[in-house]
Design an enzyme around this catalytic site. Structure first.
Site, PDB file in Angstrom:
ATOM      1  N   GLN A 141       0.716  -1.208   0.160  1.00 34.29           N
ATOM      2  CA  GLN A 141      -0.020  -0.144   0.101  1.00 34.29           C
ATOM      3  C   GLN A 141       0.896   1.325   0.080  1.00 34.29           C
ATOM      4  O   GLN A 141       1.884   1.498   0.685  1.00 34.29           O
ATOM      5  CB  GLN A 141      -0.921   0.202   1.102  1.00 34.29           C
ATOM      6  CG  GLN A 141      -1.898   1.252   1.320  1.00 34.29           C
ATOM      7  CD  GLN A 141      -2.590   1.396   0.157  1.00 34.29           C
ATOM      8  OE1 GLN A 141      -3.485   0.529  -0.199  1.00 34.29           O
ATOM      9  NE2 GLN A 141      -2.995   2.468  -0.296  1.00 34.29           N
ATOM     10  N   TYR A 147       4.625  -0.356   7.425  1.00 32.11           N
ATOM     11  CA  TYR A 147       3.396  -1.276   7.631  1.00 32.11           C
ATOM     12  C   TYR A 147       3.316  -2.350   6.788  1.00 32.11           C
ATOM     13  O   TYR A 147       2.983  -3.784   7.355  1.00 32.11           O
ATOM     14  CB  TYR A 147       1.948  -0.508   7.671  1.00 32.11           C
ATOM     15  CG  TYR A 147       0.930  -1.264   8.228  1.00 32.11           C
ATOM     16  CD1 TYR A 147       0.490  -1.343   9.241  1.00 32.11           C
ATOM     17  CD2 TYR A 147       0.081  -1.912   7.522  1.00 32.11           C
ATOM     18  CE1 TYR A 147      -0.706  -1.914  10.012  1.00 32.11           C
ATOM     19  CE2 TYR A 147      -1.256  -2.487   7.826  1.00 32.11           C
ATOM     20  CZ  TYR A 147      -1.306  -2.670   8.979  1.00 32.11           C
ATOM     21  OH  TYR A 147      -2.466  -3.347   9.238  1.00 32.11           O
TER      22      TYR A 147
END
Length: 241
Positions: A141, A147
């Protein structure tokens, strides 16, 4: 005698739902949290589930926390590694601090927690470990290099450790939620949800925390012992593998 479970990040969002689902399945649950005392106390009052405060990013704190849980609740049979944080930024603006904070919690936290219970599970020849990864650990992403890297690492951790635990009666699996209707996600501007998020979810809606909790509860059962090293995607069809 009831199985004993620790759910990290277990007092809010998906973790809250997992803790309740496991309790409803007859498991003695200990819910870990890191910082929000008000939310934890409210959770304890509403559910009757005991809460224990420590950061999964701190190995020594995990060791002390697990010892306290085992003294008060019992030896840990089930570990749900749910605790996670975000520190989003485009990579050219990402600081070392943002990188390390996310890796230390979302990836190192799995080692810090699992290492405390692994020996006991091996000795008793039973264990259920479920790691909560993310759709963004599968597909990546933009703005979430830290993350996505941490959540992809969770999947490698799951597959490798599952091979070590299988002959000892320990299963290790991962669940990858998509966009779930937690307090954090529902705080996103409604127009952003409608235009930028929901159109990419074939089911046309956010998931519910309870839907993730049901998957985790299933993987935690005694009779789920032939499922290990698996990654279960629960994302409404947003990303299919």
């Amino acid at each position: 005698m009831a199985r004993v479970a620790i759910v990290t990040g277990g007092t809010r969002g998906i973790g809250h739902a997992i803790s309740v689902a496991l309790k409803n399945a007859g498991v003695s649950v200990a819910a870990n949290y890191a910082g929000n005392d008000d939310a934890a106390n409210k959770f304890k009052e509403e559910t009757g589930i005991p809460v224990f405060k420590w950061s999964v990013a701190d190995y020594d704190a995990c060791a002390e926390g697990v010892k306290k849980v085992e003294a008060e609740v019992g030896p840990v049979d089930i570990l749900i590694n749910n605790a996670g944080i975000t520190r989003d930024a485009m990579f050219h603006k990402m600081t070392l601090e943002k990188w390390q904070e996310v890796i230390n919690t979302n990836l190192n936290g799995l080692f810090n927690m699992t290492h405390q219970v692994w020996g006991g599970m091996r000795d008793r020849k039973f264990g259920r470990i479920v790691n909560i990864s993310s759709v963004n650990g599968q597909k990546g992403q933009m703005g979430q290099v830290n993350y996505s890297a941490s959540k992809a690492g969770d999947l490698g951790f799951t597959k490798a450790l599952a091979q070590e635990g299988a002959f000892k009666g320990i299963t290790v699996n991962a669940v990858c939620p998509g966009y779930i209707g937690t307090e954090m996600v529902r705080a996103i501007d409604e127009e952003v949800l409608k235009k930028n998020i929901l159109p990419h979810i074939p089911t046309g809606r956010l998931g519910e925390p309870e839907e993730i909790a049901n998957v985790v509860a299933f993987l935690s059962r005694d009779d789920s012992g032939f499922i290990t090293g698996s990654t279960i995607s629960a994302n409404g069809g947003q990303y299919m593998i």
